[in-house]
Motif scaffolding. Structure first.
Motif, PDB file in Angstrom:
ATOM      1  N   LEU A 123      45.177  60.282  35.962  1.00 10.76           N
ATOM      2  CA  LEU A 123      45.524  58.865  36.023  1.00 10.76           C
ATOM      3  C   LEU A 123      44.313  58.052  35.590  1.00 10.76           C
ATOM      4  O   LEU A 123      43.183  58.424  35.888  1.00 10.76           O
ATOM      5  CB  LEU A 123      45.894  58.465  37.462  1.00 10.76           C
ATOM      6  CG  LEU A 123      46.835  59.386  38.222  1.00 10.76           C
ATOM      7  CD1 LEU A 123      46.761  59.115  39.707  1.00 10.76           C
ATOM      8  CD2 LEU A 123      48.245  59.176  37.734  1.00 10.76           C
ATOM      9  N   ALA A 124      44.558  56.943  34.925  1.00  9.88           N
ATOM     10  CA  ALA A 124      43.461  56.060  34.514  1.00  9.88           C
ATOM     11  C   ALA A 124      43.571  54.759  35.290  1.00  9.88           C
ATOM     12  O   ALA A 124      44.653  54.202  35.445  1.00  9.88           O
ATOM     13  CB  ALA A 124      43.523  55.788  33.015  1.00  9.88           C
ATOM     14  N   ARG A 125      42.431  54.322  35.770  1.00 13.09           N
ATOM     15  CA  ARG A 125      42.361  53.019  36.434  1.00 13.09           C
ATOM     16  C   ARG A 125      41.417  52.160  35.611  1.00 13.09           C
ATOM     17  O   ARG A 125      40.203  52.225  35.774  1.00 13.09           O
ATOM     18  CB  ARG A 125      41.859  53.161  37.863  1.00 13.09           C
ATOM     19  CG  ARG A 125      41.772  51.814  38.550  1.00 13.09           C
ATOM     20  CD  ARG A 125      41.564  51.883  40.009  1.00 13.09           C
ATOM     21  NE  ARG A 125      40.478  52.755  40.413  1.00 13.09           N
ATOM     22  CZ  ARG A 125      40.202  53.008  41.680  1.00 13.09           C
ATOM     23  NH1 ARG A 125      40.927  52.490  42.632  1.00 13.09           N
ATOM     24  NH2 ARG A 125      39.187  53.781  41.989  1.00 13.09           N
ATOM     25  N   PRO A 126      41.986  51.349  34.704  1.00 14.20           N
ATOM     26  CA  PRO A 126      41.137  50.508  33.857  1.00 14.20           C
ATOM     27  C   PRO A 126      40.378  49.480  34.693  1.00 14.20           C
ATOM     28  O   PRO A 126      40.831  49.067  35.760  1.00 14.20           O
ATOM     29  CB  PRO A 126      42.129  49.810  32.927  1.00 14.20           C
ATOM     30  CG  PRO A 126      43.439  50.477  33.133  1.00 14.20           C
ATOM     31  CD  PRO A 126      43.387  51.190  34.432  1.00 14.20           C
ATOM     32  N   GLU A 127      39.231  49.093  34.182  1.00 19.39           N
ATOM     33  CA  GLU A 127      38.442  48.059  34.851  1.00 19.39           C
ATOM     34  C   GLU A 127      39.220  46.736  34.792  1.00 19.39           C
ATOM     35  O   GLU A 127      39.620  46.308  33.709  1.00 19.39           O
ATOM     36  CB  GLU A 127      37.096  47.878  34.153  1.00 19.39           C
ATOM     37  CG  GLU A 127      36.055  48.872  34.569  1.00 19.39           C
ATOM     38  CD  GLU A 127      35.628  48.704  36.025  1.00 19.39           C
ATOM     39  OE1 GLU A 127      35.441  47.559  36.486  1.00 19.39           O
ATOM     40  OE2 GLU A 127      35.488  49.727  36.688  1.00 19.39           O
ATOM     41  N   PRO A 128      39.422  46.093  35.923  1.00 20.95           N
ATOM     42  CA  PRO A 128      40.131  44.808  35.889  1.00 20.95           C
ATOM     43  C   PRO A 128      39.256  43.721  35.273  1.00 20.95           C
ATOM     44  O   PRO A 128      38.036  43.733  35.427  1.00 20.95           O
ATOM     45  CB  PRO A 128      40.414  44.516  37.363  1.00 20.95           C
ATOM     46  CG  PRO A 128      39.394  45.294  38.114  1.00 20.95           C
ATOM     47  CD  PRO A 128      39.063  46.492  37.274  1.00 20.95           C
ATOM     48  N   GLU A 129      39.910  42.839  34.563  1.00 24.83           N
ATOM     49  CA  GLU A 129      39.184  41.705  33.993  1.00 24.83           C
ATOM     50  C   GLU A 129      38.881  40.709  35.106  1.00 24.83           C
ATOM     51  O   GLU A 129      39.710  40.448  35.968  1.00 24.83           O
ATOM     52  CB  GLU A 129      40.035  41.019  32.925  1.00 24.83           C
ATOM     53  CG  GLU A 129      40.246  41.850  31.689  1.00 24.83           C
ATOM     54  CD  GLU A 129      41.055  41.092  30.655  1.00 24.83           C
ATOM     55  OE1 GLU A 129      41.010  39.842  30.642  1.00 24.83           O
ATOM     56  OE2 GLU A 129      41.732  41.756  29.869  1.00 24.83           O
ATOM     57  N   ARG A 130      37.697  40.169  35.058  1.00 29.87           N
ATOM     58  CA  ARG A 130      37.306  39.151  36.030  1.00 29.87           C
ATOM     59  C   ARG A 130      37.807  37.805  35.524  1.00 29.87           C
ATOM     60  O   ARG A 130      37.390  37.341  34.459  1.00 29.87           O
ATOM     61  CB  ARG A 130      35.795  39.105  36.202  1.00 29.87           C
ATOM     62  CG  ARG A 130      35.197  40.426  36.596  1.00 29.87           C
ATOM     63  CD  ARG A 130      35.519  40.731  38.037  1.00 29.87           C
ATOM     64  NE  ARG A 130      34.865  41.974  38.425  1.00 29.87           N
ATOM     65  CZ  ARG A 130      35.416  42.846  39.232  1.00 29.87           C
ATOM     66  NH1 ARG A 130      36.600  42.634  39.728  1.00 29.87           N
ATOM     67  NH2 ARG A 130      34.777  43.942  39.557  1.00 29.87           N
ATOM     68  N   VAL A 131      38.720  37.204  36.259  1.00 30.81           N
ATOM     69  CA  VAL A 131      39.319  35.943  35.841  1.00 30.81           C
ATOM     70  C   VAL A 131      38.883  34.853  36.809  1.00 30.81           C
ATOM     71  O   VAL A 131      39.041  34.981  38.024  1.00 30.81           O
ATOM     72  CB  VAL A 131      40.861  36.040  35.820  1.00 30.81           C
ATOM     73  CG1 VAL A 131      41.479  34.713  35.447  1.00 30.81           C
ATOM     74  CG2 VAL A 131      41.302  37.135  34.872  1.00 30.81           C
ATOM     75  N   VAL A 132      38.306  33.805  36.259  1.00 31.82           N
ATOM     76  CA  VAL A 132      37.952  32.632  37.050  1.00 31.82           C
ATOM     77  C   VAL A 132      38.705  31.466  36.438  1.00 31.82           C
ATOM     78  O   VAL A 132      38.627  31.226  35.234  1.00 31.82           O
ATOM     79  CB  VAL A 132      36.425  32.362  37.018  1.00 31.82           C
ATOM     80  CG1 VAL A 132      36.098  31.089  37.783  1.00 31.82           C
ATOM     81  CG2 VAL A 132      35.682  33.562  37.581  1.00 31.82           C
ATOM     82  N   ARG A 133      39.477  30.786  37.268  1.00 29.88           N
ATOM     83  CA  ARG A 133      40.269  29.660  36.774  1.00 29.88           C
ATOM     84  C   ARG A 133      39.960  28.436  37.621  1.00 29.88           C
ATOM     85  O   ARG A 133      39.999  28.489  38.848  1.00 29.88           O
ATOM     86  CB  ARG A 133      41.753  30.004  36.874  1.00 29.88           C
ATOM     87  CG  ARG A 133      42.625  29.027  36.163  1.00 29.88           C
ATOM     88  CD  ARG A 133      44.049  29.484  36.262  1.00 29.88           C
ATOM     89  NE  ARG A 133      44.519  29.236  37.605  1.00 29.88           N
ATOM     90  CZ  ARG A 133      45.780  29.081  37.948  1.00 29.88           C
ATOM     91  NH1 ARG A 133      46.719  29.245  37.067  1.00 29.88           N
ATOM     92  NH2 ARG A 133      46.116  28.833  39.186  1.00 29.88           N
ATOM     93  N   ARG A 134      39.672  27.363  36.981  1.00 32.08           N
ATOM     94  CA  ARG A 134      39.355  26.115  37.679  1.00 32.08           C
ATOM     95  C   ARG A 134      40.651  25.348  37.932  1.00 32.08           C
ATOM     96  O   ARG A 134      41.465  25.178  37.024  1.00 32.08           O
ATOM     97  CB  ARG A 134      38.401  25.293  36.840  1.00 32.08           C
ATOM     98  CG  ARG A 134      37.920  24.058  37.531  1.00 32.08           C
ATOM     99  CD  ARG A 134      36.802  23.428  36.695  1.00 32.08           C
ATOM    100  NE  ARG A 134      36.069  22.480  37.472  1.00 32.08           N
ATOM    101  CZ  ARG A 134      35.143  22.751  38.389  1.00 32.08           C
ATOM    102  NH1 ARG A 134      34.831  23.986  38.634  1.00 32.08           N
ATOM    103  NH2 ARG A 134      34.519  21.812  39.034  1.00 32.08           N
ATOM    104  N   ILE A 135      40.834  24.882  39.146  1.00 37.92           N
ATOM    105  CA  ILE A 135      42.018  24.132  39.540  1.00 37.92           C
ATOM    106  C   ILE A 135      41.627  22.651  39.624  1.00 37.92           C
ATOM    107  O   ILE A 135      40.711  22.275  40.356  1.00 37.92           O
ATOM    108  CB  ILE A 135      42.548  24.586  40.923  1.00 37.92           C
ATOM    109  CG1 ILE A 135      42.741  26.101  40.950  1.00 37.92           C
ATOM    110  CG2 ILE A 135      43.813  23.838  41.287  1.00 37.92           C
ATOM    111  CD1 ILE A 135      43.727  26.646  39.980  1.00 37.92           C
ATOM    112  N   GLU A 136      42.293  21.837  38.829  1.00 40.80           N
ATOM    113  CA  GLU A 136      42.044  20.400  38.848  1.00 40.80           C
ATOM    114  C   GLU A 136      42.620  19.785  40.113  1.00 40.80           C
ATOM    115  O   GLU A 136      43.719  20.154  40.567  1.00 40.80           O
ATOM    116  CB  GLU A 136      42.658  19.736  37.626  1.00 40.80           C
ATOM    117  CG  GLU A 136      42.005  20.135  36.328  1.00 40.80           C
ATOM    118  CD  GLU A 136      40.538  19.696  36.240  1.00 40.80           C
ATOM    119  OE1 GLU A 136      40.192  18.611  36.760  1.00 40.80           O
ATOM    120  OE2 GLU A 136      39.749  20.474  35.672  1.00 40.80           O
TER     121      GLU A 136
END
Length: 142
Positions: free
Chosen positions: A124-137
């Protein structure tokens, strides 16, 4: 009687599914057949971290084994038939059926399965998750 869980914290929102999965896993963990190993294999750039599940399935042929993914679970089934033509003086190896299930996290990919020397290995492969930062207005409440 109310059941209190670690997921009932007001800071853990939307984890109801995880609690149900943990309940399902704890019920399925009681059967010890077939024995299995889970190991971490070196990570590579193509697949990320690789996890290998190895089950001891001596006596099973490739045709008697089935590996599938069902509702985010890796399910391995083995079915052997009784050989009616054989006459045993002692029967210590039973023709058994089994089903073993492993709950998969989101994003886990099945790379393949291999049967060698009575051991069924599934990578099984567990890809590295992308780090997502989202700014909320923040809107003005005027």
């Amino acid at each position: 009687m109310t059941r209190v869980s670690a997921f009932s914290s007001p800071f853990m929102l939307g984890f109801d599914d995880i609690e149900r999965v943990l309940d399902r896993v704890s019920k399925a963990a009681n059967d010890g057949y077939p024995p299995y190993n889970i190991e971490r294999i070196h990570a590579n750039e193509e697949n990320g971290e690789i996890i290998r599940i190895t089950l001891a399935v001596a006596g099973f042929t490739r045709e008697q084994l089935d590996v599938s993914v069902e509702e985010s679970q890796l399910v391995i089934r083995g079915r052997q038939q009784e050989d009616k033509a054989r006459q045993y003086l002692h029967r210590g190896i039973a023709a058994r059926q089994f089903q073993r299930a492993f709950v998969l996290a989101e994003g886990i990919e099945i790379l393949g399965a291999d049967l060698r020397d009575g051991l069924l290995s599934i990578d099984l492969a567990r890809p590295e998750p992308e780090r997502v930062v989202r700014r909320i207005e923040i809107s003005a409440g005027d």
